[in-house]
Scaffold this active site. Structure first.
Site, PDB file in Angstrom:
ATOM      1  N   ASP A   1      70.479  24.810  37.213  1.00 54.14           N
ATOM      2  CA  ASP A   1      69.123  25.183  37.621  1.00 54.14           C
ATOM      3  C   ASP A   1      68.348  23.953  38.082  1.00 54.14           C
ATOM      4  OD1 ASP A   1      66.538  26.660  37.628  1.00 54.14           O
ATOM      5  OD2 ASP A   1      67.683  28.182  36.565  1.00 54.14           O
TER       6      ASP A   1
ATOM      7  N   HIS B   1      61.396  26.438  36.705  1.00 57.68           N
ATOM      8  CA  HIS B   1      62.407  27.504  36.721  1.00 57.68           C
ATOM      9  C   HIS B   1      63.523  27.246  35.703  1.00 57.68           C
ATOM     10  CE1 HIS B   1      65.560  30.062  38.618  1.00 57.68           C
ATOM     11  NE2 HIS B   1      64.544  30.758  39.100  1.00 57.68           N
TER      12      HIS B   1
ATOM     13  N   SER C   1      66.379  36.027  38.328  1.00 54.32           N
ATOM     14  CA  SER C   1      66.551  34.721  37.682  1.00 54.32           C
ATOM     15  C   SER C   1      66.220  34.798  36.203  1.00 54.32           C
ATOM     16  CB  SER C   1      65.602  33.693  38.302  1.00 54.32           C
ATOM     17  OG  SER C   1      66.067  33.260  39.540  1.00 54.32           O
TER      18      SER C   1
END
Ligand SMILES: *[C@@H]1O[C@H](CO)[C@@H](O)[C@H](O)[C@H]1NC(C)=O
Ligand SMILES: *[C@@H]1O[C@H](CO)[C@@H](O)[C@H](O)[C@H]1NC(C)=O
Ligand SMILES: *[C@@H]1O[C@H](CO)[C@@H](O)[C@H](O)[C@H]1NC(C)=O
Ligand SMILES: *[C@@H]1O[C@H](CO)[C@@H](O)[C@H](O)[C@H]1NC(C)=O
Ligand SMILES: *[C@@H]1O[C@H](CO)[C@@H](O)[C@H](O)[C@H]1NC(C)=O
Length: 752
Positions: free
Chosen positions: A156, A212, A538
């Site tokens: 990520d 994220h 996600s």
């Protein structure tokens, strides 16, 4: 990616690929060598095959061999292209910046297989453990020791060491096999690895500038944090799905996206270092598996028993929009949670209409304000509240209606309204978004409403010369019984690359998920223990990564395919209301939206039977897709001769996708392994069959006398010639039941 994650979420939802990427996709044909359309060097991924008789004693020897290709490519020039990544585990080969001429020069070298320019992939919680039935000191969490001893590798944007979600309270030291590296200060028994593969020279920091990666890692394996909340909302104990598992971060994305050379380098390292589960909340468009870096890397992973969980993509609700379709990957779609952060619109005609917003100011005046929809007279951009589009429109002190869409982030629309002096925003879904709303950290008082609610508000605006409205903030509401419902943005099948396999496989929580965040999204001095609520597949992917870590901990001997089967055959098909799970249109969700259904960790921990698949079983399946022996070899990383091919539906998968012509009779076998009760008898109990299909099961009983016993049965799909089929697709399922265990296999039928 930009620094605003919601913006990305929205971008991906629209499935807008940069032009250059589209060109690469088109260029990705059946040829094994693709040249970039440029004299400038670009990053190529080069696949090699070690020639017979050649062995490498040390990794450096292999690297020298790779180097020999680069020397050949430079044709004697002094400028030898440099190696970006040398791969050892995902496949034999390397990444290097090359020109088309340099690639041509390598082709004649012994061992050369293929070369293609890399692609750039895109990045695609307090309450969810409870919602999924995970409770402290009970059930799966207890049975799996909260994932203790399992290493979850997350690819990520990086990580935030020191965040309380990555505290190592209660987490044992890493397992002896762990060889990982921590290239950042602040690692501990929870965060046991952190490396950067995306910055040039890989010398950059694995810190998360974006949020994220911090969010996804804490969703999969974050520790318990009491009092987590954002703006005081959704307050509770935050925990990942496997709260005592270890987390290792492989940073493979930066603000430009996730280059496949970096993804492969991250997977290569993760395999080498000893992760048990890989979590990838990113993906690209559908391409044949031998061209798909994630599919190739994932194959190497499953060969070593590593489970791979990936996001399905945020390009729904449109059909055939999936990423990560390989059958050895768990492909995860997104569903809603039974929690709303409610913000209710109160219209001048006394209508009360529910919406959502994470930002809920306490001092918003409870009095009617003028209500305006700029889209009525000022064109499309103003309807979307695009940046600068409200200049010259009088929105000062008013409640402004903005339409979702136009490739503009939801939060950015609020900023436009705020900049123009608006008092509040009503963000109205477009019809395709249906009733999927999100609780975003807006910059002004706001309410995100369903498309039919938006329509009602606009009708009211039309009905009166001086429309007014206000917002009433109602805080956190639990028990929304339409949940789980498939989110509008969740990508849908059928799979383009392998239409004979049902995808996505599963859905899990992915809307308004609260999890760790590197910085405060609130305007406060709070700097630690910060959380944010964001949405996307996600977010659903790491839920499944964490759950598979629990299953792996509870069943160390299960293969990746066995864990996948356990998750799929026990998935739920009903929402809390007791009706079949719906999509964003309030219609029962199709198999191409939910796959096998909503994950149920408790049931997955005790599935009764499993459909297992060994890595070698994929070879005849891949040959059956029409791939050449060489192409199959790229995926399975060995020399293969396609002598045997099977139809896709013959792979021992826990679901079926079958195409039936007018006179077709198609039989497929499945082999199930008994992991439930030694002496047990399974019969087909609940069978649901669409019009146009006759289903035959043989034998009609599966009688087991011991554990790990395998039995085979045949399912025959027959076109019912008497029936008139109206829809192009039909779907149904077959449930084998022993009384104690139910094993459900859904199927889709394409009538042709
Ligand atoms: C997707 O395909 C199904 C079945 O063919 C069809 O009913 C549906 O309208 C399609 N949805 C979209 C968004 O195209
Ligand atoms: C409101 O009025 C406009 C212009 O007359 C029209 O285009 C629009 O469809 C109306 N909207 C609703 C929801 O009735
Ligand atoms: C943040 O809060 C401070 C004080 O509470 C205020 O002065 C400032 O304007 C706020 N900033 C923004 C961007 O809202
Ligand atoms: C299963 O049934 C057989 C025959 O009835 C019996 O001999 C055996 O002990 C049983 N096994 C278990 C584990 O109950
Ligand atoms: C079969 O379906 C019915 C109705 O959906 C349900 O109540 C029952 O529990 C199911 N039985 C099994 C064995 O799954």
């Amino acid at each position: 990616m930009t620094s605003n994650s919601s913006k990305n979420m929205e971008r991906k939802r629209c499935n807008l690929l940069p032009k250059f990427l589209l060109m690469l996709v088109l260029a990705f044909d059946i040829f094994s060598i693709v040249y970039a359309n440029s004299d400038q060097p670009v990053t190529y991924i080069v696949h090699l095959n070690v020639p017979d008789g050649v062995t490498f004693d040390k990794p450096e020897d292999r690297q020298s061999w790779y180097q020999s290709f680069l020397m050949a490519s430079s044709r004697g020039s002094n400028v030898i292209p440099s190696l970006i990544h040398a791969y050892h585990n995902v496949f034999t080969g390397f990444a290097a910046k090359l020109t088309a001429d340099q690639v041509k020069a390598m082709e004649s070298m012994d061992g050369f297989v293929s070369a293609r320019p890399e692609s750039v992939y895109k990045l695609h919680t307090t309450h969810t453990p409870t919602f999924l039935g995970l409770h402290q000191n009970l059930g799966v969490w207890r049975g799996s020791n909260y994932g203790k001893g399992i290493v979850i590798g997350v690819l990520d944007t990086g990580i935030t060491p020191g965040h309380p979600s990555f505290d190592d309270k209660g987490v044992p030291p890493p397992p002896a096999k762990w060889k990982g590296k921590c290239k950042v200060s602040g690692c501990n028994n929870k965060l046991i690895g952190a490396r950067d593969f995306v910055s040039s020279g890989s010398s950059g920091s694995p810190l998360d500038d974006e949020g994220h990666g911090t969010h996804t890692s804490s969703t999969a394996g974050g520790n318990f944090v009491d009092g987590a909340n954002v703006f005081g909302m959704a307050k509770g104990t935050a925990a990942g799905m496997a709260p005592l598992a270890h987390v290792a971060m492989y940073k493979v994305c930066d603000s430009f996206g996730c280059p496949s050379s970096a993804i492969l380098a991250g997977m290569d390292a993760a395999i080498e270092e000893g992760v048990d589960v890989l979590s990838l909340s990113l993906g690209g468009p559908s391409v044949p598996f031998y061209e798909d870096g994630i599919a190739v890397g994932a194959f190497s992973a499953i060969q070593r028993g590593i489970f791979v969980s990936c996001s399905a993509g945020n390009s729904g609700p449109f059909n055939t929009t999936l990423s990560n379709e390989a059958p050895w990957i768990l492909t995860v779609g997104a569903s809603t949670v039974d929690r709303n952060i409610r913000s209710t619109v109160y219209l001048g005609n006394k209508d009360l209409l529910d919406g959502e917003s994470l930002f809920q100011p306490k001092d918003f005046p409870q009095k009617y304000l003028p209500l305006v929809y700029p889209g009525l007279n000022h064109g499309q951009d103003a309807a979307w509240c695009g940046p600068g589009s409200l200049k010259g429109i009088d929105v000062k002190g008013k409640v402004v209606v903005c339409d979702r869409g136009g490739d503009i982030a939801r939060i950015a629309k609020g900023q436009t309204v705020k900049d123009a002096g608006g008092a509040a925003m009503i963000l109205a879904n477009e019809p395709v978004d249906g009733d999927t709303t999100e609780a975003d950290a807006h910059v002004l008082p706001a309410s995100h409403v369903a498309s039919d609610v938006g329509f009602t508000i606009k009708r009211y605006i039309n009905s009166t010369s001086s429309p007014v409205a206000t917002l009433i903030f109602r805080g956190t509401v639990i028990g929304v019984d339409s949940a789980p419902a498939v989110a509008s943005f969740s990508s849908r099948g059928p799979s383009m690359t392998s239409p004979g396999i049902v995808k996505p496989d599963i859905i899990g929580p992915g809307v308004s998920i609260l999890a760790a965040w590197p910085i405060s999204v609130e305007n406060s001095t709070q700097t630690k223990a910060t959380f944010n609520m964001i949405s996307g597949t996600s977010m659903s992917c790491p839920h499944l990564s964490g759950i598979s870590a629990l299953l792996k901990s509870a069943h160390p001997d299960w293969s990746p395919a066995a864990i996948k089967s356990a998750i799929m055959t026990t998935a739920g098909k009903l929402s809390l209301s007791g009706y079949p799970i719906e999509d964003e249109r309030d219609q029962p969700a199709s198999i191409f939206a939910i796959g096998s259904g909503q994950v149920n960790p408790t049931k997955a921990n005790d599935p009764g039977l499993i459909f297992d698949i060994q890595p070698n079983d994929y070879v005849p399946y891949l040959c059956g897709l029409g791939y050449t022996s060489k192409q199959v070899g790229v995926i399975v990383q060995k020399r293969v001769t396609c002598t045997k091919a099977i139809p896709e539906a013959q792979l021992n998968y826990p679901s079926f996708a079958v195409t039936l012509g007018a006179a077709d009779v198609k039989s497929y076998t499945r082999t199930v392994t008994n992991v439930g009760v030694a002496n047990s008898t399974y019969t087909p109990t609940n069978v649901s069959i669409p019009i146009g299909l006759v289903l035959e099961i043989s034998p009609a009983k599966l009688i087991f006398s011991k554990l790990n016993q395998k039995l085979t049965y045949t399912t025959t799909f027959i076109r019912d010639k008497k029936a008139t089929v109206k829809a192009p697709y039909g779907e149904g399922y077959l449930t084998w039941s022993s009384g104690k265990h139910s094993v459900r296999t859904p199927f889709s039928i394409k009538f042709v």
